[in-house]
Design a protein around this motif. Structure first.
Motif, PDB file in Angstrom:
ATOM      1  N   VAL A 144       0.834  -1.198   0.000  1.00  0.00           N
ATOM      2  CA  VAL A 144       0.000   0.000   0.000  1.00  0.00           C
ATOM      3  C   VAL A 144       0.873   1.254   0.000  1.00  0.00           C
ATOM      4  CG1 VAL A 144      -1.769   1.290   1.266  1.00  0.00           C
ATOM      5  CG2 VAL A 144      -1.917  -1.198   1.099  1.00  0.00           C
ATOM      6  N   GLY A 145       1.919   1.270   0.826  1.00  0.00           N
ATOM      7  CA  GLY A 145       2.810   2.435   0.898  1.00  0.00           C
ATOM      8  C   GLY A 145       3.498   2.722  -0.419  1.00  0.00           C
ATOM      9  N   ASN A 146       3.925   1.674  -1.111  1.00  0.00           N
ATOM     10  CA  ASN A 146       4.595   1.885  -2.391  1.00  0.00           C
ATOM     11  C   ASN A 146       3.619   2.332  -3.471  1.00  0.00           C
ATOM     12  OD1 ASN A 146       7.309   1.489  -1.716  1.00  0.00           O
ATOM     13  ND2 ASN A 146       6.992  -0.712  -1.648  1.00  0.00           N
ATOM     14  N   ILE A 147       2.384   1.867  -3.399  1.00  0.00           N
ATOM     15  CA  ILE A 147       1.370   2.372  -4.331  1.00  0.00           C
ATOM     16  C   ILE A 147       1.141   3.860  -4.068  1.00  0.00           C
ATOM     17  CG2 ILE A 147      -1.097   2.290  -4.908  1.00  0.00           C
ATOM     18  CD1 ILE A 147      -0.874  -0.798  -4.550  1.00  0.00           C
ATOM     19  N   ILE A 148       1.089   4.239  -2.792  1.00  0.00           N
ATOM     20  CA  ILE A 148       0.933   5.660  -2.443  1.00  0.00           C
ATOM     21  C   ILE A 148       2.139   6.463  -2.921  1.00  0.00           C
ATOM     22  CG2 ILE A 148       0.831   7.300  -0.515  1.00  0.00           C
ATOM     23  CD1 ILE A 148      -0.907   5.195   0.953  1.00  0.00           C
ATOM     24  N   SER A 149       3.349   5.931  -2.707  1.00  0.00           N
ATOM     25  CA  SER A 149       4.555   6.640  -3.160  1.00  0.00           C
ATOM     26  C   SER A 149       4.565   6.811  -4.670  1.00  0.00           C
ATOM     27  CB  SER A 149       5.814   5.885  -2.720  1.00  0.00           C
ATOM     28  OG  SER A 149       5.984   5.963  -1.339  1.00  0.00           O
ATOM     29  N   LEU A 150       4.214   5.762  -5.392  1.00  0.00           N
ATOM     30  CA  LEU A 150       4.168   5.863  -6.853  1.00  0.00           C
ATOM     31  C   LEU A 150       3.131   6.900  -7.278  1.00  0.00           C
ATOM     32  CD1 LEU A 150       4.469   2.075  -7.772  1.00  0.00           C
ATOM     33  CD2 LEU A 150       6.231   3.836  -8.060  1.00  0.00           C
ATOM     34  N   SER A 151       1.997   6.933  -6.582  1.00  0.00           N
ATOM     35  CA  SER A 151       0.961   7.943  -6.873  1.00  0.00           C
ATOM     36  C   SER A 151       1.469   9.341  -6.557  1.00  0.00           C
ATOM     37  CB  SER A 151      -0.307   7.666  -6.066  1.00  0.00           C
ATOM     38  OG  SER A 151      -0.826   6.407  -6.380  1.00  0.00           O
ATOM     39  N   SER A 152       2.170   9.478  -5.435  1.00  0.00           N
ATOM     40  CA  SER A 152       2.714  10.771  -5.028  1.00  0.00           C
ATOM     41  C   SER A 152       3.715  11.291  -6.056  1.00  0.00           C
ATOM     42  CB  SER A 152       3.378  10.648  -3.657  1.00  0.00           C
ATOM     43  OG  SER A 152       4.013  11.835  -3.284  1.00  0.00           O
ATOM     44  N   ILE A 153       4.567  10.411  -6.539  1.00  0.00           N
ATOM     45  CA  ILE A 153       5.539  10.809  -7.556  1.00  0.00           C
ATOM     46  C   ILE A 153       4.808  11.246  -8.822  1.00  0.00           C
ATOM     47  CG2 ILE A 153       7.362   9.976  -9.112  1.00  0.00           C
ATOM     48  CD1 ILE A 153       8.309   8.186  -6.758  1.00  0.00           C
ATOM     49  N   THR A 154       3.813  10.487  -9.211  1.00  0.00           N
ATOM     50  CA  THR A 154       3.050  10.827 -10.411  1.00  0.00           C
ATOM     51  C   THR A 154       2.375  12.183 -10.265  1.00  0.00           C
ATOM     52  OG1 THR A 154       2.696   8.471 -10.857  1.00  0.00           O
ATOM     53  CG2 THR A 154       1.219  10.031 -11.961  1.00  0.00           C
ATOM     54  N   VAL A 155       1.730  12.428  -9.117  1.00  0.00           N
ATOM     55  CA  VAL A 155       1.066  13.711  -8.865  1.00  0.00           C
ATOM     56  C   VAL A 155       2.086  14.851  -8.894  1.00  0.00           C
ATOM     57  CG1 VAL A 155      -0.133  15.065  -7.085  1.00  0.00           C
ATOM     58  CG2 VAL A 155      -0.913  12.759  -7.640  1.00  0.00           C
ATOM     59  N   SER A 156       3.249  14.629  -8.287  1.00  0.00           N
ATOM     60  CA  SER A 156       4.291  15.664  -8.268  1.00  0.00           C
ATOM     61  C   SER A 156       4.829  15.945  -9.660  1.00  0.00           C
ATOM     62  CB  SER A 156       5.435  15.243  -7.334  1.00  0.00           C
ATOM     63  OG  SER A 156       4.962  15.122  -6.018  1.00  0.00           O
ATOM     64  N   GLU A 157       4.989  14.915 -10.456  1.00  0.00           N
ATOM     65  CA  GLU A 157       5.458  15.112 -11.837  1.00  0.00           C
ATOM     66  C   GLU A 157       4.424  15.898 -12.644  1.00  0.00           C
ATOM     67  OE1 GLU A 157       8.451  14.117 -13.607  1.00  0.00           O
ATOM     68  OE2 GLU A 157       9.088  14.115 -11.530  1.00  0.00           O
ATOM     69  N   ILE A 158       3.148  15.583 -12.450  1.00  0.00           N
ATOM     70  CA  ILE A 158       2.083  16.315 -13.146  1.00  0.00           C
ATOM     71  C   ILE A 158       2.066  17.771 -12.691  1.00  0.00           C
ATOM     72  CG2 ILE A 158      -0.434  16.526 -13.392  1.00  0.00           C
ATOM     73  CD1 ILE A 158      -0.489  13.394 -13.288  1.00  0.00           C
TER      74      ILE A 158
ATOM     75  N   ALA B  64       5.533  24.156 -15.279  1.00  0.00           N
ATOM     76  CA  ALA B  64       6.465  24.492 -16.351  1.00  0.00           C
ATOM     77  C   ALA B  64       5.719  24.961 -17.599  1.00  0.00           C
ATOM     78  CB  ALA B  64       7.339  23.270 -16.699  1.00  0.00           C
ATOM     79  N   LYS B  65       4.604  24.326 -17.877  1.00  0.00           N
ATOM     80  CA  LYS B  65       3.795  24.726 -19.036  1.00  0.00           C
ATOM     81  C   LYS B  65       3.216  26.123 -18.823  1.00  0.00           C
ATOM     82  CE  LYS B  65       0.143  22.980 -22.028  1.00  0.00           C
ATOM     83  NZ  LYS B  65      -0.824  21.895 -22.250  1.00  0.00           N
ATOM     84  N   LYS B  66       2.762  26.402 -17.619  1.00  0.00           N
ATOM     85  CA  LYS B  66       2.205  27.718 -17.292  1.00  0.00           C
ATOM     86  C   LYS B  66       3.297  28.790 -17.377  1.00  0.00           C
ATOM     87  CE  LYS B  66      -0.444  30.152 -13.771  1.00  0.00           C
ATOM     88  NZ  LYS B  66      -1.084  30.058 -12.457  1.00  0.00           N
ATOM     89  N   GLU B  67       4.474  28.459 -16.867  1.00  0.00           N
ATOM     90  CA  GLU B  67       5.619  29.386 -16.901  1.00  0.00           C
ATOM     91  C   GLU B  67       6.026  29.662 -18.345  1.00  0.00           C
ATOM     92  OE1 GLU B  67      10.041  28.795 -15.452  1.00  0.00           O
ATOM     93  OE2 GLU B  67       8.626  28.812 -13.756  1.00  0.00           O
ATOM     94  N   GLN B  68       6.015  28.613 -19.150  1.00  0.00           N
ATOM     95  CA  GLN B  68       6.377  28.760 -20.559  1.00  0.00           C
ATOM     96  C   GLN B  68       5.354  29.614 -21.296  1.00  0.00           C
ATOM     97  OE1 GLN B  68       6.495  25.009 -22.685  1.00  0.00           O
ATOM     98  NE2 GLN B  68       8.599  25.440 -23.330  1.00  0.00           N
ATOM     99  N   LYS B  69       4.096  29.445 -20.952  1.00  0.00           N
ATOM    100  CA  LYS B  69       3.009  30.198 -21.578  1.00  0.00           C
ATOM    101  C   LYS B  69       3.092  31.685 -21.219  1.00  0.00           C
ATOM    102  CE  LYS B  69      -2.016  30.194 -21.962  1.00  0.00           C
ATOM    103  NZ  LYS B  69      -3.249  29.572 -21.478  1.00  0.00           N
TER     104      LYS B  69
END
Length: 189
Positions: free
Chosen positions: A162-176, A182-187
């Protein structure tokens, strides 16, 4: 598959393994915040605390590879947090040393081919935590955490899964989050 869930349920009938499983939920709670930290040092500090609890968890489950590697990872976090602050903590020998120590202790605590999963996962984390960029830290850790996720399934460690699923989700959310920023800054530029 039914046998797996029967073995898993059995973990909660034995007082020692039940306490181990419950204790293992502390790192689970921390796992959401580890990779959400915006600084490398913040991620490393939370990860060190999480690894300390995981070491006790795996010790109580008699899963020696997971226990030993989490002890090593706890020390790794403390030392890596000094990178850039202390000269002795900034040399390339530190990550190389931690990968070697992880490999040696994985061999000494060998329980079968499943012992390769946390060993390789931890070496990927060493590379990740050595990076100065939080983005690189997260990406290397994503691969390493995925291997720990598989190890958690094999060792019947509910909190690890469960913790690793949460960590993988956290990384994904942080990357998004970072990609949107970055897209907003570029715009706006």
């Amino acid at each position: 598959m039914i046998g797996y869930f029967e073995d898993l349920a059995g973990q909660f009938t034995n007082p020692v393994t039940a306490i181990a499983q419950i204790l293992g939920f502390v790192p689970l709670g921390l796992s959401w915040f580890i990779f959400r930290a915006r600084s490398r040092r913040g991620s490393i500090a939370l990860k060190s605390v999480s690894d300390g609890f995981s070491a006790v968890h795996f010790f109580m489950l008699n899963q020696w590879t997971g226990c030993v590697i989490n002890c090593i990872n706890t020390v790794r976090g403390v030392l890596f947090s000094q990178k850039g602050r202390r000269k002795w903590a900034s040399g390339i020998y530190l990550p190389i040393g931690f990968c070697l120590v992880t490999a040696v202790f994985s061999a000494l605590s060998w329980t079968g081919y499943e012992s390769l999963l946390p060993m390789i996962g931890s070496c990927l984390a060493v590379i990740g935590y050595w990076q100065t960029s939080p983005k690189s830290l997260r990406r290397f850790n994503f691969a390493g955490i995925f291997l720990w996720l598989i190890y958690g399934f094999i060792t019947l460690s509910v909190p690890t899964v469960v913790g690793n699923i949460i960590s993988l989700s956290s990384i994904t959310v942080s990357e998004i989050r970072d990609a949107k920023a970055a897209k907003k800054e570029q715009k706006n530029a």
